[in-house]
Design an enzyme around this catalytic site. Structure first.
Site, PDB file in Angstrom:
ATOM      1  N   LYS A  98       0.961  -1.078  -0.049  1.00 39.10           N
ATOM      2  CA  LYS A  98       0.196   0.034  -0.251  1.00 39.10           C
ATOM      3  C   LYS A  98       0.600   1.478  -0.144  1.00 39.10           C
ATOM      4  O   LYS A  98       2.076   1.042   0.962  1.00 39.10           O
ATOM      5  CB  LYS A  98      -0.931   0.077   1.193  1.00 39.10           C
ATOM      6  CG  LYS A  98      -2.062   0.916   1.198  1.00 39.10           C
ATOM      7  CD  LYS A  98      -2.376   0.793   2.122  1.00 39.10           C
ATOM      8  CE  LYS A  98      -3.998   1.981   2.968  1.00 39.10           C
ATOM      9  NZ  LYS A  98      -4.506   1.651   3.422  1.00 39.10           N
ATOM     10  N   SER A 139      -9.595   2.406   3.144  1.00 37.64           N
ATOM     11  CA  SER A 139      -8.703   2.819   2.350  1.00 37.64           C
ATOM     12  C   SER A 139      -8.205   1.640   1.186  1.00 37.64           C
ATOM     13  O   SER A 139      -7.314   2.613  -0.052  1.00 37.64           O
ATOM     14  CB  SER A 139      -7.831   3.784   2.570  1.00 37.64           C
ATOM     15  OG  SER A 139      -7.391   3.247   4.155  1.00 37.64           O
ATOM     16  N   SER A 188      -9.618  -0.350   7.068  1.00 39.60           N
ATOM     17  CA  SER A 188      -8.891  -0.430   5.828  1.00 39.60           C
ATOM     18  C   SER A 188      -8.881  -1.434   5.197  1.00 39.60           C
ATOM     19  O   SER A 188      -8.309  -1.504   4.355  1.00 39.60           O
ATOM     20  CB  SER A 188      -8.240   1.214   5.879  1.00 39.60           C
ATOM     21  OG  SER A 188      -8.749   2.161   6.335  1.00 39.60           O
TER      22      SER A 188
END
EC number: 6.3.5.7
Lengths: 98, 505
Positions: free
Chosen positions: B81, B156, B180
């Site tokens: 990420k 997210s 997330s």
């Protein structure tokens, strides 16, 4: 709780150093109002005698031996700076003219 | 090359690599080809580092040929990420303010991946600074759900969940501040784990809310998550909140996959009104499977959870407004000069930069946090939210006196259409209603696929929660349930996803 006014939001944006446009301010006043109304729900909880919790774990201070260890050199530390001069970060003026 | 290589789990890739039936270079190349073929539509990646990944793969292949003792996952590629600092690779956090920023150091988690020999394929898309539940708040455009490209992949960490669901990577790293990792897992039919707070180092994780953030595995199977967890977990002297204890025995628990005699609590407050019928139906069936396998299921009440969302959306913005103050246009990142001002001051440059560099959601939360922390309002908002946080932690403590693990649906709905909730921040926030309590209390949580909702044919997820530092319980329950569900479905849930159009084949 009184709702946030447009002036309140402009003031908060100033504190947060975000130069919001008029259109952004207009939109944000309404959105923040809805969110604030919802999060104000925490005030329904009777919690006078409850200890506030800032962190999930019991925190103890952590230190390390006071020994020199390798760190970034000036060149690497400055490599991503918007502007640099004489091995330093170059920034806009900090004081007002008068 | 066998095209099935991208469909294999990390554990089976590790076996193939260990037996010399495939090289890491071949595995990495197959995934790079897959990214090239489908990521134009999915947009899971913000940056692909083909050269770096192939170099790391070649190094592992050389060391393996030389007879070196390698980590079990050595040579298995991973996507990271874009909120984790990666030396020599851009790290934007999905924000314009960090466009083109290349960190001078690796996050501890990234160092551990490199040391274990996992080639890093690239950086995955995310809501800006991890604020959102759909990736639509990324400054670089949304990620699309591989099950239906018109729908959100969760957020997210939607880039990581979509990358894994679209077979662009067998493993990915996510971060979970309020859900997330878990919510994207639920809506893409993948597995996501938020370890105990402090279980994985936060050094080099660009902070959203420091008391809530936790990095963890994003995978297609429970065992893969356990293998990755054991790579990235453990104490780090660079993170003062890192737990100084060995990684819980997660791999052993996943292999044992046993729930006999385990006490499972169904959380009364998470799962009723506001939860989609198909989500509830698949959840109830999963709980029945656990019961059939010998678990004892009881209902548990956690009354303060009703206030978790409100407390979270005060605590998170408060911490975020403070953390994001470092983006000041002085030392790194964007610098924008205000228009029509000659010789602007540092303060004016800062305000112009933050207006240009931050997106709407980030601005909203910074201003909300500034308000919640401001003199005169602190007690009524931030202070009161901290007290509610204590009550939520107390509810968990009480629940775990009665049961070994807690379960609930992960997300109240299946993946919604891109654009559906963009104009209504509160309805977006509600996506995290079931995942937030774990972050507030610091306990570990896992989401794994529970099936497809009847009404829309989209994936649903079940969440398992355990007491702090008892992460292995998630894996024991998760692996047992996964095995029973796979038998019921006749294979992995992802096999039911539509094939993506392949470009340049």
């Amino acid at each position: 709780m009184s709702a946030l006014s447009r002036d309140d939001v402009a003031h908060l944006a100033g504190l947060a150093r975000i130069d919001l446009s008029d259109a952004e301010l207009d939109r944000m006043v309404g959105e923040l109002g809805v969110i604030l109304e919802s999060v104000a729900k925490v005030q329904e909880v009777a919690a006078d005698d409850i200890e506030p919790m800032s962190h999930p774990l019991p925190i103890t201070n952590v230190t390390r031996p006071d020994e020199v260890r390798p760190s970034l050199g000036a060149e690497v530390a400055l490599a991503m700076a918007p502007a640099q001069e004489q091995e330093r970060f170059s920034v806009p003026r900090i004081l007002a003219e008068d | 090359m066998n095209t099935d290589i991208t469909r294999a789990s990390a554990a089976s890739l590790a076996d193939l690599l260990a037996r010399g039936e495939v090289s890491s270079t071949e595995v990495v190349q197959a995934h790079l080809d897959r990214i090239g073929a489908v990521d134009g539509d999915v947009h899971a990646f913000l940056h692909v580092d083909g050269e770096g990944a192939l170099a790391a793969a070649a190094d592992v292949d050389r060391r393996r040929a030389a007879g070196e003792d390698l980590h079990v996952l050595a040579g298995v590629p991973i996507a990271v990420k874009d909120v984790m600092a990666t030396k020599g690779m851009p790290t934007t956090c999905g924000s314009r303010i960090l466009q083109g920023w290349v960190p001078p150091y690796d996050a501890t988690l990234v160092t551990k991946l490199r040391e274990a020999g996992l080639p890093i394929l690239g950086k995955t898309n995310m809501d800006e600074f991890a604020m959102g539940s759909s990736t639509e708040h990324s400054a670089y455009g949304p990620t699309h759900n591989p099950w239906d490209l018109d729908r959100i992949p969760g957020g997210s960490g939607g880039g990581s969940s979509a990358a894994v669901a679209a077979y662009e990577a067998p493993l990915a790293i996510g971060t979970d501040t309020g859900g997330s990792i878990r919510q994207p897992g639920a809506v893409t039919g993948t597995v996501g784990v938020k370890p105990t707070y402090g279980g994985v180092s936060r050094y080099g994780l660009v902070a959203l809310a420091s008391s809530l953030d936790q990095a963890g595995p994003v995978t297609r199977t429970v065992l893969d998550a356990a293998l990755l967890h054991s790579v990235i977990g453990g104490h780090d002297p660079m993170d003062s909140t890192s737990i100084d204890a060995p990684v819980p025995p997660v791999v052993e628990a996943a292999r044992r996959a046993d729930v006999k005699g385990l006490k499972v609590g169904v959380i009364k407050e998470l799962g009723g009104e506001g939860y989609q019928a198909g989500v509830r139906a698949r959840f109830d069936e999963a709980v029945a499977l656990l019961e059939g396998a010998g678990a004892e299921v009881v209902e548990v009440s956690a009354p303060s959870f009703d206030y978790a969302l409100a407390a979270y959306y005060l605590i998170l913005p408060s911490e975020a407004s403070s953390n994001l103050a470092k983006f000041d246009a002085m030392r790194y990142g964007l610098r924008v000069l205000p228009e029509g001002v000659s010789d602007p001051s540092a303060e004016q440059v800062m305000a112009a930069t933050r207006d240009a560099g931050f997106g709407d959601e980030v601005k909203r939360r910074i201003i909300l946090g500034t308000y919640a922390l401001s003199s005169g309002y602190y007690d009524a908002y931030y202070g009161q939210a901290q007290k509610v946080r204590r009550l939520i932690a107390n509810d968990f403590a009480k629940a775990f006196e009665q049961v070994d693990v807690l379960v609930s649906p992960t997300s109240p709905t299946t993946a919604f259409k891109l654009g559906d909730k963009l104009q209504d921040p509160m309805s977006m926030y509600l996506q995290d209603v079931a995942t937030i309590p774990a972050n507030l209390a610091g306990v570990p949580g896992m989401s794994l696929p529970s099936g497809l909702a009847d009404e829309d044919g989209l994936p649903t997820g079940i969440q398992v929660l355990a007491p702090a530092t008892k992460d292995e319980r998630l894996y024991g329950v998760g692996a047992a349930l996964e095995a029973m569900l796979l038998e019921k479905w006749g294979g992995p849930l992802l096999a039911k996803a539509p094939e993506l159009g392949v470009k340049g084949a």
